[in-house]
Design a protein around this motif. Structure first.
Motif, PDB file in Angstrom:
ATOM      1  N   THR A  37       0.836  -1.203   0.000  1.00 48.64           N
ATOM      2  CA  THR A  37       0.000   0.000   0.000  1.00 48.64           C
ATOM      3  C   THR A  37       0.867   1.247   0.000  1.00 48.64           C
ATOM      4  OG1 THR A  37      -1.804  -1.127   1.144  1.00 48.64           O
ATOM      5  CG2 THR A  37      -1.793   1.275   1.255  1.00 48.64           C
ATOM      6  N   ILE A  38       1.837   1.287   0.909  1.00 49.01           N
ATOM      7  CA  ILE A  38       2.739   2.443   0.978  1.00 49.01           C
ATOM      8  C   ILE A  38       3.544   2.564  -0.316  1.00 49.01           C
ATOM      9  CG2 ILE A  38       4.759   3.440   2.160  1.00 49.01           C
ATOM     10  CD1 ILE A  38       2.330   3.644   3.919  1.00 49.01           C
ATOM     11  N   ASN A  39       4.066   1.443  -0.807  1.00 43.16           N
ATOM     12  CA  ASN A  39       4.855   1.475  -2.042  1.00 43.16           C
ATOM     13  C   ASN A  39       4.030   1.950  -3.230  1.00 43.16           C
ATOM     14  OD1 ASN A  39       7.205   0.683  -0.799  1.00 43.16           O
ATOM     15  ND2 ASN A  39       6.973  -1.469  -1.297  1.00 43.16           N
ATOM     16  N   ASN A  40       2.770   1.522  -3.312  1.00 47.00           N
ATOM     17  CA  ASN A  40       1.915   1.957  -4.413  1.00 47.00           C
ATOM     18  C   ASN A  40       1.690   3.462  -4.384  1.00 47.00           C
ATOM     19  OD1 ASN A  40       1.602  -0.558  -5.566  1.00 47.00           O
ATOM     20  ND2 ASN A  40      -0.327  -0.985  -4.531  1.00 47.00           N
ATOM     21  N   ILE A  41       1.521   4.018  -3.201  1.00 46.58           N
ATOM     22  CA  ILE A  41       1.310   5.462  -3.089  1.00 46.58           C
ATOM     23  C   ILE A  41       2.594   6.204  -3.453  1.00 46.58           C
ATOM     24  CG2 ILE A  41       0.826   7.365  -1.500  1.00 46.58           C
ATOM     25  CD1 ILE A  41      -0.960   5.351   0.073  1.00 46.58           C
ATOM     26  N   ILE A  42       3.705   5.766  -2.896  1.00 42.95           N
ATOM     27  CA  ILE A  42       4.973   6.476  -3.102  1.00 42.95           C
ATOM     28  C   ILE A  42       5.518   6.285  -4.518  1.00 42.95           C
ATOM     29  CG2 ILE A  42       7.411   6.541  -2.444  1.00 42.95           C
ATOM     30  CD1 ILE A  42       6.517   6.059   0.430  1.00 42.95           C
ATOM     31  N   ASN A  43       5.534   5.060  -4.994  1.00 43.45           N
ATOM     32  CA  ASN A  43       6.207   4.770  -6.265  1.00 43.45           C
ATOM     33  C   ASN A  43       5.369   5.080  -7.492  1.00 43.45           C
ATOM     34  OD1 ASN A  43       8.501   3.895  -4.897  1.00 43.45           O
ATOM     35  ND2 ASN A  43       7.712   1.828  -4.714  1.00 43.45           N
ATOM     36  N   THR A  44       4.061   4.948  -7.371  1.00 45.86           N
ATOM     37  CA  THR A  44       3.229   5.188  -8.556  1.00 45.86           C
ATOM     38  C   THR A  44       2.369   6.428  -8.395  1.00 45.86           C
ATOM     39  OG1 THR A  44       1.412   3.804  -7.759  1.00 45.86           O
ATOM     40  CG2 THR A  44       3.111   2.719  -9.080  1.00 45.86           C
ATOM     41  N   GLY A  45       2.491   7.117  -7.241  1.00 44.69           N
ATOM     42  CA  GLY A  45       1.640   8.285  -7.018  1.00 44.69           C
ATOM     43  C   GLY A  45       0.188   7.889  -7.140  1.00 44.69           C
ATOM     44  N   SER A  46      -0.161   6.780  -6.485  1.00 45.01           N
ATOM     45  CA  SER A  46      -1.525   6.249  -6.539  1.00 45.01           C
ATOM     46  C   SER A  46      -2.521   7.388  -6.670  1.00 45.01           C
ATOM     47  CB  SER A  46      -1.815   5.437  -5.280  1.00 45.01           C
ATOM     48  OG  SER A  46      -3.141   4.995  -5.268  1.00 45.01           O
ATOM     49  N   LYS A  47      -3.321   7.349  -7.700  1.00 43.76           N
ATOM     50  CA  LYS A  47      -4.209   8.468  -8.008  1.00 43.76           C
ATOM     51  C   LYS A  47      -5.279   8.694  -6.954  1.00 43.76           C
ATOM     52  CE  LYS A  47      -3.665   8.513 -13.000  1.00 43.76           C
ATOM     53  NZ  LYS A  47      -2.788   7.450 -13.353  1.00 43.76           N
ATOM     54  N   ASN A  48      -5.675   7.645  -6.254  1.00 48.01           N
ATOM     55  CA  ASN A  48      -6.793   7.784  -5.335  1.00 48.01           C
ATOM     56  C   ASN A  48      -6.570   7.119  -3.980  1.00 48.01           C
ATOM     57  OD1 ASN A  48      -8.644   9.179  -7.143  1.00 48.01           O
ATOM     58  ND2 ASN A  48      -8.675   7.284  -8.303  1.00 48.01           N
ATOM     59  N   PRO A  49      -5.511   7.503  -3.249  1.00 50.59           N
ATOM     60  CA  PRO A  49      -5.421   6.938  -1.906  1.00 50.59           C
ATOM     61  C   PRO A  49      -6.595   7.473  -1.087  1.00 50.59           C
ATOM     62  CG  PRO A  49      -3.737   8.622  -2.210  1.00 50.59           C
ATOM     63  CD  PRO A  49      -4.426   8.432  -3.524  1.00 50.59           C
ATOM     64  N   THR A  50      -7.227   6.620  -0.334  1.00 53.60           N
ATOM     65  CA  THR A  50      -8.410   7.038   0.412  1.00 53.60           C
ATOM     66  C   THR A  50      -8.015   7.875   1.621  1.00 53.60           C
ATOM     67  OG1 THR A  50      -8.429   5.095   1.841  1.00 53.60           O
ATOM     68  CG2 THR A  50      -9.641   4.919  -0.251  1.00 53.60           C
ATOM     69  N   VAL A  51      -8.965   8.654   2.112  1.00 52.74           N
ATOM     70  CA  VAL A  51      -8.726   9.452   3.307  1.00 52.74           C
ATOM     71  C   VAL A  51      -8.396   8.519   4.466  1.00 52.74           C
ATOM     72  CG1 VAL A  51      -9.771  11.033   4.978  1.00 52.74           C
ATOM     73  CG2 VAL A  51     -10.154  11.363   2.533  1.00 52.74           C
ATOM     74  N   SER A  52      -9.050   7.375   4.525  1.00 55.03           N
ATOM     75  CA  SER A  52      -8.783   6.446   5.620  1.00 55.03           C
ATOM     76  C   SER A  52      -7.364   5.893   5.542  1.00 55.03           C
ATOM     77  CB  SER A  52      -9.854   5.356   5.645  1.00 55.03           C
ATOM     78  OG  SER A  52      -9.398   4.118   5.354  1.00 55.03           O
ATOM     79  N   THR A  53      -6.829   5.699   4.344  1.00 56.02           N
ATOM     80  CA  THR A  53      -5.440   5.269   4.187  1.00 56.02           C
ATOM     81  C   THR A  53      -4.497   6.372   4.670  1.00 56.02           C
ATOM     82  OG1 THR A  53      -5.944   3.815   2.327  1.00 56.02           O
ATOM     83  CG2 THR A  53      -3.670   4.576   2.504  1.00 56.02           C
TER      84      THR A  53
END
Length: 82
Positions: A37-53
């Motif tokens: 989850t963290i890697n997806n946000i950091i490495n791909t700039g996940s377009k839609n990380p949720t507020v809860s994440t």
């Protein structure tokens, strides 16, 4: 340079890890999340990380959501509606 919301969130996480002198791998443990989850946000700039994440990340870093978003990265985001 303008960036998307996802890119700004990724950069903010990287910056916060630096400020707290931890690695993203340590953050996922502190936040009770999966490494992917963290890697997806950091490495791909996940377009839609949720507020809860993002809230879990904040909890792991012992900061509030307001503190997370109180950064210049979020003042000039590019328009998301195209």
């Amino acid at each position: 340079m303008t960036m998307t919301c996802g890119e700004a969130i990724a950069q903010r996480i990287i910056n916060l890890c630096g400020q707290h002198q931890i690695t993203p791998n340590k953050l996922y443990t502190m936040a009770g999340m999966t490494q992917s989850t963290i890697n997806n946000i950091i490495n791909t700039g996940s377009k839609n990380p949720t507020v809860s994440t993002i809230k879990k990340i904040c909890d792991g870093l012992e900061i509030t959501l307001a503190e997370f978003f109180d950064d210049e990265l979020f003042t000039s985001l590019e328009q998301e509606i195209k």
